[in-house]
Write a protein that holds these residues in place. Structure first.
Motif, PDB file in Angstrom:
ATOM      1  N   VAL A 165       0.846  -1.196   0.000  1.00  8.44           N
ATOM      2  CA  VAL A 165       0.000   0.000   0.000  1.00  8.44           C
ATOM      3  C   VAL A 165       0.880   1.245   0.000  1.00  8.44           C
ATOM      4  CG1 VAL A 165      -1.819   1.250   1.211  1.00  8.44           C
ATOM      5  CG2 VAL A 165      -1.756  -1.259   1.297  1.00  8.44           C
ATOM      6  N   SER A 166       0.577   2.166  -0.873  1.00  9.05           N
ATOM      7  CA  SER A 166       1.244   3.472  -0.875  1.00  9.05           C
ATOM      8  C   SER A 166       0.189   4.557  -0.854  1.00  9.05           C
ATOM      9  CB  SER A 166       2.149   3.619  -2.100  1.00  9.05           C
ATOM     10  OG  SER A 166       1.402   3.502  -3.283  1.00  9.05           O
ATOM     11  N   THR A 183      -8.578  -0.535   9.342  1.00 10.06           N
ATOM     12  CA  THR A 183      -9.086  -1.894   9.230  1.00 10.06           C
ATOM     13  C   THR A 183      -8.953  -2.310   7.769  1.00 10.06           C
ATOM     14  OG1 THR A 183     -10.591  -1.709  11.102  1.00 10.06           O
ATOM     15  CG2 THR A 183     -11.087  -3.402   9.464  1.00 10.06           C
ATOM     16  N   MET A 184      -8.076  -3.250   7.527  1.00  4.80           N
ATOM     17  CA  MET A 184      -7.738  -3.674   6.172  1.00  4.80           C
ATOM     18  C   MET A 184      -8.351  -5.030   5.879  1.00  4.80           C
ATOM     19  SD  MET A 184      -6.021  -1.228   4.894  1.00  4.80           S
ATOM     20  CE  MET A 184      -5.489  -2.079   3.401  1.00  4.80           C
ATOM     21  N   ALA A 185      -8.614  -5.261   4.597  1.00  2.33           N
ATOM     22  CA  ALA A 185      -9.340  -6.472   4.242  1.00  2.33           C
ATOM     23  C   ALA A 185      -8.848  -7.073   2.932  1.00  2.33           C
ATOM     24  CB  ALA A 185     -10.829  -6.168   4.132  1.00  2.33           C
ATOM     25  N   TRP A 186      -9.126  -8.347   2.793  1.00  6.64           N
ATOM     26  CA  TRP A 186      -8.962  -9.055   1.531  1.00  6.64           C
ATOM     27  C   TRP A 186     -10.348  -9.422   1.007  1.00  6.64           C
ATOM     28  CZ3 TRP A 186      -4.674  -9.707  -1.334  1.00  6.64           C
ATOM     29  CH2 TRP A 186      -3.437  -9.491  -0.725  1.00  6.64           C
ATOM     30  N   PHE A 187     -10.477  -9.302  -0.313  1.00  7.64           N
ATOM     31  CA  PHE A 187     -11.722  -9.633  -0.989  1.00  7.64           C
ATOM     32  C   PHE A 187     -11.388 -10.584  -2.135  1.00  7.64           C
ATOM     33  CE2 PHE A 187     -14.247  -6.264   0.976  1.00  7.64           C
ATOM     34  CZ  PHE A 187     -13.268  -5.355   1.353  1.00  7.64           C
ATOM     35  N   TYR A 224      -7.974 -12.154  -6.136  1.00 10.36           N
ATOM     36  CA  TYR A 224      -7.985 -11.620  -4.783  1.00 10.36           C
ATOM     37  C   TYR A 224      -7.510 -10.166  -4.783  1.00 10.36           C
ATOM     38  CZ  TYR A 224      -8.922 -16.236  -2.933  1.00 10.36           C
ATOM     39  OH  TYR A 224      -9.519 -17.444  -2.627  1.00 10.36           O
ATOM     40  N   TYR A 225      -8.206  -9.352  -4.002  1.00 11.53           N
ATOM     41  CA  TYR A 225      -7.936  -7.927  -3.904  1.00 11.53           C
ATOM     42  C   TYR A 225      -7.824  -7.523  -2.441  1.00 11.53           C
ATOM     43  CZ  TYR A 225     -10.026  -7.933  -8.600  1.00 11.53           C
ATOM     44  OH  TYR A 225     -10.327  -8.200  -9.909  1.00 11.53           O
ATOM     45  N   CYS A 226      -7.044  -6.500  -2.179  1.00 12.72           N
ATOM     46  CA  CYS A 226      -7.027  -5.914  -0.843  1.00 12.72           C
ATOM     47  C   CYS A 226      -7.622  -4.512  -0.923  1.00 12.72           C
ATOM     48  CB  CYS A 226      -5.615  -5.857  -0.277  1.00 12.72           C
ATOM     49  SG  CYS A 226      -4.515  -4.741  -1.143  1.00 12.72           S
ATOM     50  N   ASN A 227      -8.072  -4.012   0.211  1.00 10.85           N
ATOM     51  CA  ASN A 227      -8.599  -2.653   0.295  1.00 10.85           C
ATOM     52  C   ASN A 227      -8.869  -2.348   1.756  1.00 10.85           C
ATOM     53  OD1 ASN A 227      -9.896  -0.128  -0.338  1.00 10.85           O
ATOM     54  ND2 ASN A 227     -10.551  -1.018  -2.287  1.00 10.85           N
ATOM     55  N   ILE A 228      -9.094  -1.093   2.056  1.00 15.54           N
ATOM     56  CA  ILE A 228      -9.633  -0.772   3.359  1.00 15.54           C
ATOM     57  C   ILE A 228     -11.027  -1.425   3.418  1.00 15.54           C
ATOM     58  CG2 ILE A 228     -10.694   1.385   2.597  1.00 15.54           C
ATOM     59  CD1 ILE A 228      -9.728   2.615   5.255  1.00 15.54           C
ATOM     60  N   VAL A 229     -11.479  -1.816   4.620  1.00 10.39           N
ATOM     61  CA  VAL A 229     -12.682  -2.638   4.707  1.00 10.39           C
ATOM     62  C   VAL A 229     -13.906  -1.926   4.134  1.00 10.39           C
ATOM     63  CG1 VAL A 229     -13.374  -1.927   7.030  1.00 10.39           C
ATOM     64  CG2 VAL A 229     -13.865  -4.269   6.228  1.00 10.39           C
ATOM     65  N   THR A 230     -13.922  -0.613   4.129  1.00 11.93           N
ATOM     66  CA  THR A 230     -15.032   0.151   3.562  1.00 11.93           C
ATOM     67  C   THR A 230     -14.987   0.197   2.036  1.00 11.93           C
ATOM     68  OG1 THR A 230     -13.746   2.181   3.785  1.00 11.93           O
ATOM     69  CG2 THR A 230     -15.242   1.616   5.595  1.00 11.93           C
ATOM     70  N   ARG A 231     -13.930  -0.362   1.449  1.00 11.96           N
ATOM     71  CA  ARG A 231     -13.784  -0.436  -0.011  1.00 11.96           C
ATOM     72  C   ARG A 231     -13.669   0.933  -0.677  1.00 11.96           C
ATOM     73  NH1 ARG A 231     -17.389  -5.565  -2.001  1.00 11.96           N
ATOM     74  NH2 ARG A 231     -17.713  -6.545   0.031  1.00 11.96           N
TER      75      ARG A 231
END
Length: 114
Positions: free
Chosen positions: A24-25, A33-37, A93-100
Motif C-alpha cells: 500500500v502506498s 481496518t484492512m481487508a482481503w476480498f 484476490y484484492y485488498c482494500n480498506i474494509v469500507t472499499r
C-alpha cells in the motif's frame, strides 16, 4: 492517491498453500481496518477476511481455520496466508480498506487445480 498492489497468486494444487501480499502506498495502514476480498466470475466482490487497527480479525466461514490475515506495519503491507486450498478458492484476490473506498488494484489471480 492510494495505490494497492497485490501479488503472490498463482497455480497451486488442492491442499497447497499460497501467501498473498498487498503493498500500500499513499496511506498508512497501521491504524486502518484492512481487508482481503475475492471476486468469483460473474459475481460480486466478497469479503474474505479483515484485520482491525487493534489486530482483531474476521474470516468468512468458508476460509476460517485455513487463511490468516496479517500486516507488516513497517512495510505498510497486508498479507493473506492461504492454507489447505480448495478448488472453490480459485478467484482474483484484492485488498482494500474494509469500507472499499480506495481505488482497487489489479488483484492477484489464485488458481487451485490438480
Amino acid at each position: 492517491q492510494v495505490q494497492l498492489v497485490e501479488s503472490g497468486g498463482g497455480l497451486v494444487q488442492p491442499g497447497g498453500s499460497l501467501s498473498l501480499s498487498c503493498a500500500v502506498s499513499g496511506s498508512d495502514i497501521r491504524d486502518k481496518t484492512m481487508a482481503w476480498f475475492r471476486q468469483p466470475p460473474g459475481k460480486e466482490r466478497e469479503l474474505v477476511a479483515y484485520l482491525t487497527n487493534i489486530d482483531n480479525t474476521y474470516y468468512a466461514p468458508s476460509v476460517r481455520g485455513r487463511f490468516v490475515i496479517s500486516r507488516d506495519r513497517a512495510k505498510n503491507t497486508l498479507f493473506l496466508q492461504m492454507n489447505m486450498l480448495r478448488a472453490e478458492d480459485t478467484d482474483v484476490y484484492y485488498c482494500n480498506i474494509v469500507t472499499r473506498q480506495w481505488p482497487w488494484g489489479q488483484g492477484t489471480r489464485v488458481t487451485v487445480s490438480s
